[in-house]
Design a protein around this motif. Sequence first.
Motif, PDB file in Angstrom:
ATOM      1  N   LYS A  60      -1.558  -2.610 -11.226  1.00 56.71           N
ATOM      2  CA  LYS A  60      -1.741  -1.753 -10.055  1.00 56.71           C
ATOM      3  C   LYS A  60      -3.044  -2.159  -9.389  1.00 56.71           C
ATOM      4  O   LYS A  60      -4.085  -2.230 -10.033  1.00 56.71           O
ATOM      5  CB  LYS A  60      -1.780  -0.288 -10.474  1.00 56.71           C
ATOM      6  CG  LYS A  60      -0.458   0.174 -11.028  1.00 56.71           C
ATOM      7  CD  LYS A  60      -0.486   1.622 -11.419  1.00 56.71           C
ATOM      8  CE  LYS A  60       0.891   1.957 -11.971  1.00 56.71           C
ATOM      9  NZ  LYS A  60       0.965   3.136 -12.733  1.00 56.71           N
ATOM     10  N   GLN A  61      -2.959  -2.440  -8.114  1.00 54.50           N
ATOM     11  CA  GLN A  61      -4.139  -2.796  -7.337  1.00 54.50           C
ATOM     12  C   GLN A  61      -4.766  -1.533  -6.787  1.00 54.50           C
ATOM     13  O   GLN A  61      -4.090  -0.701  -6.190  1.00 54.50           O
ATOM     14  CB  GLN A  61      -3.776  -3.715  -6.180  1.00 54.50           C
ATOM     15  CG  GLN A  61      -3.458  -5.139  -6.577  1.00 54.50           C
ATOM     16  CD  GLN A  61      -4.669  -5.874  -7.050  1.00 54.50           C
ATOM     17  OE1 GLN A  61      -4.859  -5.999  -8.234  1.00 54.50           O
ATOM     18  NE2 GLN A  61      -5.476  -6.371  -6.141  1.00 54.50           N
ATOM     19  N   LYS A  62      -6.048  -1.384  -7.011  1.00 55.15           N
ATOM     20  CA  LYS A  62      -6.799  -0.255  -6.468  1.00 55.15           C
ATOM     21  C   LYS A  62      -8.066  -0.834  -5.875  1.00 55.15           C
ATOM     22  O   LYS A  62      -8.929  -1.308  -6.617  1.00 55.15           O
ATOM     23  CB  LYS A  62      -7.113   0.739  -7.578  1.00 55.15           C
ATOM     24  CG  LYS A  62      -7.492   2.090  -7.103  1.00 55.15           C
ATOM     25  CD  LYS A  62      -7.614   3.055  -8.271  1.00 55.15           C
ATOM     26  CE  LYS A  62      -7.526   4.465  -7.765  1.00 55.15           C
ATOM     27  NZ  LYS A  62      -7.574   5.419  -8.862  1.00 55.15           N
ATOM     28  N   ARG A  63      -8.119  -0.837  -4.569  1.00 56.90           N
ATOM     29  CA  ARG A  63      -9.202  -1.477  -3.833  1.00 56.90           C
ATOM     30  C   ARG A  63      -9.228  -2.951  -4.222  1.00 56.90           C
ATOM     31  O   ARG A  63      -8.251  -3.639  -4.087  1.00 56.90           O
ATOM     32  CB  ARG A  63     -10.512  -0.763  -4.062  1.00 56.90           C
ATOM     33  CG  ARG A  63     -10.476   0.652  -3.539  1.00 56.90           C
ATOM     34  CD  ARG A  63     -11.788   1.353  -3.666  1.00 56.90           C
ATOM     35  NE  ARG A  63     -11.610   2.731  -3.245  1.00 56.90           N
ATOM     36  CZ  ARG A  63     -12.144   3.741  -3.855  1.00 56.90           C
ATOM     37  NH1 ARG A  63     -12.923   3.549  -4.896  1.00 56.90           N
ATOM     38  NH2 ARG A  63     -11.931   4.955  -3.428  1.00 56.90           N
ATOM     39  N   ASN A  64     -10.328  -3.456  -4.724  1.00 54.26           N
ATOM     40  CA  ASN A  64     -10.401  -4.860  -5.144  1.00 54.26           C
ATOM     41  C   ASN A  64     -10.290  -5.004  -6.647  1.00 54.26           C
ATOM     42  O   ASN A  64     -10.706  -6.008  -7.209  1.00 54.26           O
ATOM     43  CB  ASN A  64     -11.711  -5.489  -4.657  1.00 54.26           C
ATOM     44  CG  ASN A  64     -11.710  -5.700  -3.170  1.00 54.26           C
ATOM     45  OD1 ASN A  64     -10.653  -5.801  -2.557  1.00 54.26           O
ATOM     46  ND2 ASN A  64     -12.885  -5.767  -2.573  1.00 54.26           N
ATOM     47  N   GLU A  65      -9.733  -4.009  -7.315  1.00 54.71           N
ATOM     48  CA  GLU A  65      -9.659  -4.006  -8.772  1.00 54.71           C
ATOM     49  C   GLU A  65      -8.201  -3.969  -9.222  1.00 54.71           C
ATOM     50  O   GLU A  65      -7.378  -3.257  -8.650  1.00 54.71           O
ATOM     51  CB  GLU A  65     -10.388  -2.766  -9.295  1.00 54.71           C
ATOM     52  CG  GLU A  65     -10.551  -2.731 -10.781  1.00 54.71           C
ATOM     53  CD  GLU A  65     -11.369  -1.520 -11.197  1.00 54.71           C
ATOM     54  OE1 GLU A  65     -10.849  -0.746 -12.016  1.00 54.71           O
ATOM     55  OE2 GLU A  65     -12.503  -1.376 -10.714  1.00 54.71           O
ATOM     56  N   THR A  66      -7.893  -4.742 -10.255  1.00 59.09           N
ATOM     57  CA  THR A  66      -6.553  -4.747 -10.826  1.00 59.09           C
ATOM     58  C   THR A  66      -6.574  -3.975 -12.133  1.00 59.09           C
ATOM     59  O   THR A  66      -7.381  -4.259 -13.009  1.00 59.09           O
ATOM     60  CB  THR A  66      -6.069  -6.188 -11.098  1.00 59.09           C
ATOM     61  OG1 THR A  66      -6.114  -6.928  -9.878  1.00 59.09           O
ATOM     62  CG2 THR A  66      -4.665  -6.201 -11.650  1.00 59.09           C
ATOM     63  N   ASN A  67      -5.706  -2.990 -12.242  1.00 57.38           N
ATOM     64  CA  ASN A  67      -5.562  -2.232 -13.484  1.00 57.38           C
ATOM     65  C   ASN A  67      -4.298  -2.694 -14.190  1.00 57.38           C
ATOM     66  O   ASN A  67      -3.244  -2.834 -13.555  1.00 57.38           O
ATOM     67  CB  ASN A  67      -5.478  -0.728 -13.196  1.00 57.38           C
ATOM     68  CG  ASN A  67      -6.770  -0.189 -12.643  1.00 57.38           C
ATOM     69  OD1 ASN A  67      -7.845  -0.511 -13.134  1.00 57.38           O
ATOM     70  ND2 ASN A  67      -6.691   0.626 -11.606  1.00 57.38           N
TER      71      ASN A  67
END
Length: 127
Positions: A60-67
């Motif tokens: 899941k992409q959240k802003r510039n971070e991948t979870n």
Amino acid sequence: MADIDYSALEDAVITLESEEGESMECRLVCIFEYNEQDYAAFAEIESEENEVYLFTVDTKQKRNETNFEFNIIEDEDLLDELIEVLQQITDDEFGDEDNVIIDEEEESDDDDDDDSKWDEFITKKLN
């Protein structure tokens, strides 16, 4: 695999609970794609056995971070297929005589040698 940078998972460790309620730490062995889905293989850190645990990998992409999220696979037929795929990957990577992941009956006498092979394998698969 999708255009996802899995390098952040290079040293990934998860804690699993056995049916007996015991906790075990497992480290990431590799991530591979099968039928357009990414899967992760984990192996118990403190075990002499070569058993692996397979999970789907969802991102899941959240802003510039991948979870990253690892989900249990309950479909026994799919698990059998994935074991065959993982076996082929290890055969291609290490050769047939160095079958270190799936053969649960074979135990290694040289854990350090296995660790270096695992590290090399993980690094290649994550890059």
